[in-house]
Every structure is written in C-alpha cells, then in structure tokens.
Write an enzyme that holds these catalytic residues in place. Structure first.
Site, short mmCIF file in Angstrom:
data_model
loop_
_atom_site.label_atom_id
_atom_site.label_comp_id
_atom_site.label_asym_id
_atom_site.label_seq_id
_atom_site.Cartn_x
_atom_site.Cartn_y
_atom_site.Cartn_z
N GLY A 196 0.82 -1.21 0.00
CA GLY A 196 0.00 0.00 0.00
C GLY A 196 0.85 1.25 0.00
O GLY A 196 1.97 1.26 -0.52
N GLU A 218 5.66 -3.39 0.59
CA GLU A 218 5.61 -3.20 -0.86
C GLU A 218 4.88 -1.88 -1.09
O GLU A 218 3.66 -1.80 -0.97
CB GLU A 218 4.88 -4.37 -1.53
CG GLU A 218 5.52 -5.73 -1.30
CD GLU A 218 6.91 -5.85 -1.88
OE1 GLU A 218 7.28 -5.03 -2.75
OE2 GLU A 218 7.65 -6.77 -1.48
N CYS A 256 1.40 0.02 -8.72
CA CYS A 256 2.69 0.50 -8.20
C CYS A 256 3.82 0.32 -9.20
O CYS A 256 4.82 1.04 -9.15
CB CYS A 256 3.02 -0.21 -6.89
SG CYS A 256 3.07 -2.02 -7.03
#
Length: 484
Positions: A196, A218, A256
């Site tokens: 997140g 992450e 991401c």
C-alpha cells in the site's frame, strides 16, 4: 473460537491465539498439508474464475481479459510453480564445513515463521492476497489475510470463498477498514507483509516495533521509463504497444509498477507522441477496455493534478474526465513543471508526463536525483546505456524493452528498495519471505583440539592462525611440534 465478527469486537486476541495453537500443533508444517492447500488454491482459481471476473468488474471496472492476464492467469501459473518445486525448496540444503571440524556436517533448514499477517491493496485485490498467501502456506505458516476495504466486492468474495477451499483453522480472512488493521497490529505476529501507501506503511512499522515484528513493505513510487531512439518503425511500434500496456491497460495506471513518466530525447518526443496517440486509438476502441478510477477521492486527486494551470497547458493528448463514470481519458503531457504535483507525487492513474532531455544519457543523471523506484524501464538497443542503467541507478528491478512483465516471472524477485519498500516475493521468493533459514551444524566427539581454549600462549594463537587461513599442513606440523 468465536466468529470473525465476534473476534473483531474483542480485538482479535482469541483469533491470533487459536492460530498460534494450530501452528504449534505442527499441522501446517506437514509437507502434504502444504501441498493440499496449494492444490486447493489452484482449484479455487479454476472454479471461481467467473466470480472473480465479476467482482473485479464491480470494484474496478476491469475487463475480463485484463483480469485474467493480471490476476487469475498469472496467479494460477505461480501457484502451480510452487506445487512443482515445494519439495525441493523445503528440503535441507547441505553446506560446506572446514576440514578442521571433521567429522562434521552442516545444512540449512527452511522452517516456517509461525503466524503471519498479510495486508493487501485494492488495485490487484486477488493477486495481492493469493500470491503472498500461497507463499506463506507453502512455507508452512498459519495466516491471517486482511483484504483492502476499498475493493469491497473482492474482499467479500475472498472472505466467503477462502474458508470453503483452504483449512479454515489455519487461514483466516478478516474484513474491515483502517480500525481493523490497527487492532490486528496490536498483536504479536511472526511476519507482516503490507502492500500500500508509504503513509500507512510507516504506521505499520511503528506498531510492529512494539513486538519487534519483522515487516515487509511493498510501497509505491514514480517508476520511470527511458525511451531511446529506436532504429526501425517496428521496434518503435512494439515499444509503444508495451508502454501503453504498462500504463493504461493495467488498472488504468493504478498500479505500483505502472509507468509513471517517460524520459525522451527532445527530437524524438514528437514522433513518440504521435505513435502513442494512434496506438491508443486502436487499443481502446471501447470504454470498457480500460478500468475506471477506484472512487471519488482518487478521481478528485487526479483531476486536481490536471487542473493546475501549469500542468493543464502541457497536455498534448486527452485530458477529459467524467465524474459520473469515474473515468479519466488516457492523457499525455509534455514537460509539465518538475516541481508540480504530477511530477513530485506518484500519479497512480492514466496520466503520462513525458520529460525531454538533450541526450538520452542525461536520463541517468535525472534518475539519480530521485528516490529509488520500484522499477525502472528502458527501451533501447544501446548496450552501453543498459549497462550504465544497471550500474549507476538503484531500483527494485530494471526491465529493458518491456514493462510490468517482470511482475509475472516466478524466477526473479519482486520488491522495492529504499522508499519503494523492502522484502521480496513471487515464486521461490514468496516461500523464502515467510521462511526462516535455520543453520544446523552436527559435530562428533571424536576429535578435540585444545588450542581453542585457555590458558592462552603463543603456540595456541599460532595454531588458530593456521585454522583461520585454512593452512592445514602447517597446523598438522604444529600439532606434531614440528617447525617450518
């Protein structure tokens, strides 16, 4: 143990305690149990494929083709890989021992960590739950999964479905918002994986410190893409296809590892922009081929980026957005101000700034001045440039002449560095993330060297010097009292 709802009211202490009892019983360590859980995950993905497509469409507007490519298909492949290799991964690994220790054997034993907690994100809400879960189960852990409340249909699907396929005493799904996450973090875990934002990641680390809980993060970042002059029209078209796939075809850029911005030579930029425009027109012939923006809050954030007058004047394609459908048109911007929000914050959406440089080599200097990203992409045939990117920049990964596909490789690790996170998983690395490599040394009582003990003298120190230099000839002579 009570229901998850009852545990929520009690702060989850009973849930964690019962999971620890299950783990301590040895149930999850059994190799056959681990294999059975992985087989059930594969069965879940096959039997519930259509339901997965439905919930991903409800939460994010994803087309079934995108959902299969990015979540169901790639995930089933990954779990099958774990099934095929688990016995080898879980086996003790022999290690060398020095001759002076003879007779002795040494090996490394992968053992499960215990009871682990996985927080997933909303943009890949199936894959970001089941990939780390498969690694945790393969390693022999008991697991709690906390899906993102921002993908409610997917979270409800996981909560209802996982207990039907996996061991419900060893695997729990806990739904809820930030307050639930905070309650879960009040307890001791043997590992926490969080996917997140950096803001929430800092909170997770702060709470984990209370129990010295190891954490893997992450996080997001601004992933750059360097695009060099390409000799042939075909190479240029292939590059543009892959750039579009990695920007607009993966959750509308809400990923991401999506391309955040591009670095291009000034003279090549107009050619690249025209090629991007024509290809976008061919790829997205229907609105449903691109996912929508998650919610009103994220939509407003993206529209605010575009409403900055300095940024609005840099739009060379697109720029239209519809609050009713939470859709943002694929948008290309040329040289927005480097101090604007669109160039200082992670975009996480279908807006693509192009920054021009005099020479493509200047892009390396540009990247070195920024935080370490989760990924760097570069489209080039220049081997010297590739070498410089590898040697002179730091990132979670580097991919040449493609983008995002590294996420689907089971043979290489996925994870960030610095501000983009730490900890790596996927394939064998998912197994290792949730394992402890225990060192084991076995020695005999047969041979005993007294020079390792006091009282000390120069001869003992000399023998130790021979040992640490692996100079066994002189050690043997010294033991015999012979000088060379």
């Amino acid at each position: 143990m009570g229901s998850v709802a009852e545990e929520r009211a009690l702060g989850y202490g009973g849930l964690v305690s019962d999971l620890r009892d299950v783990y301590e019983s040895g149930r999850t360590r059994d190799l056959e149990w681990r294999q059975s859980q992985l087989k059930e995950l594969v069965r879940l993905l096959r039997e519930k494929e259509e339901e997965i497509f439905d919930v991903l469409r409800e939460d994010l507007g994803k087309h079934r083709g995108e959902s299969f490519r990015d979540e169901v298909g790639v995930l089933a492949k990954s779990v099958e890989d774990k099934l095929q290799n688990l016995k080898k991964w879980a086996a003790p690994e022999k290690a060398d021992t020095p001759l002076v220790a003879f007779p002795a054997t040494a090996f490394v034993v992968p053992e499960p960590l215990g009871v682990v907690l996985i927080f997933s994100c909303w943009n890949l809400p199936i894959g970001l739950v089941l990939e780390p879960l498969s690694g945790a189960l393969a390693a022999g852990n008991a697991v709690v999964v906390k899906p993102s409340e921002l993908a409610p249909s997917t979270a409800a699907f996981l909560a209802a479905t996982i207990p039907k396929y996996l061991d419900s005493k060893a695997v729990k799904v806990v739904e809820g918002g930030p307050e639930v996450g905070e309650k879960l973090m009040e307890h001791r875990w043997d590992k926490v994986l969080f996917t997140g934002s950096s803001r929430v990641g800092r909170t997770i680390m702060t709470k984990a410190a209370k129990h010295l809980t190891p954490v893997a993060l992450e996080l997001g970042s601004k992933c750059p893409c360097i695009v060099d002059w390409l000799d042939s029209n075909r190479d240029s078209q292939v590059a543009v296809n892959r750039i579009i796939g990695a920007k607009w075809s993966t959750c509308a850029g809400q990923a991401c590892i999506a391309i955040d911005y591009m670095l291009v030579e000034e003279e090549f930029a107009p050619i690249l922009i025209e090629l991007l425009k024509s290809t976008l027109k061919r790829f997205f012939t229907k609105p449903e081929y691109m996912a929508r923006i998650l919610n009103k809050q994220h939509f407003q954030r993206l529209s605010d980026l575009l409403e900055d007058p300095r940024v609005a004047s840099s739009v060379v394609h697109g720029g239209y957005y519809d609050p009713k459908t939470l859709s943002v048109e694929p948008t290309i911007l040329l040289n927005p101000p480097l101090d604007s929000d669109i160039m200082t914050e992670e975009i996480f959406g279908p807006l693509l700034p192009i920054i021009t440089v005099k020479k493509i080599e200047d892009s390396i200097t540009f990247l070195k001045s920024k935080a370490k990203p989760l990924a760097i992409y570069a489209f080039t045939r220049n081997e010297k440039l590739k070498r410089r990117i590898i040697d002179e920049t730091s990132s979670g990964s580097v991919t040449f002449n493609d983008a995002i596909v590294q996420y689907g490789l089971d043979s290489i690790p996925f994870g960030g560095v610095g501000h983009s996170g730490f900890g790596q998983y996927h394939g064998k690395y998912s197994f290792e993330m949730f394992s402890h490599k225990k060192a084991v040394l076995k020695r005999s009582f047969l041979i005993e060297f007294m020079f390792r003990y006091p009282p000390w003298d120069d001869s003992k120190i000399g023998m130790l010097r021979h040992v640490f230099r692996f100079d066994y000839v002189n050690l043997f002579l010294a033991l015999l009292g012979v000088r060379r």
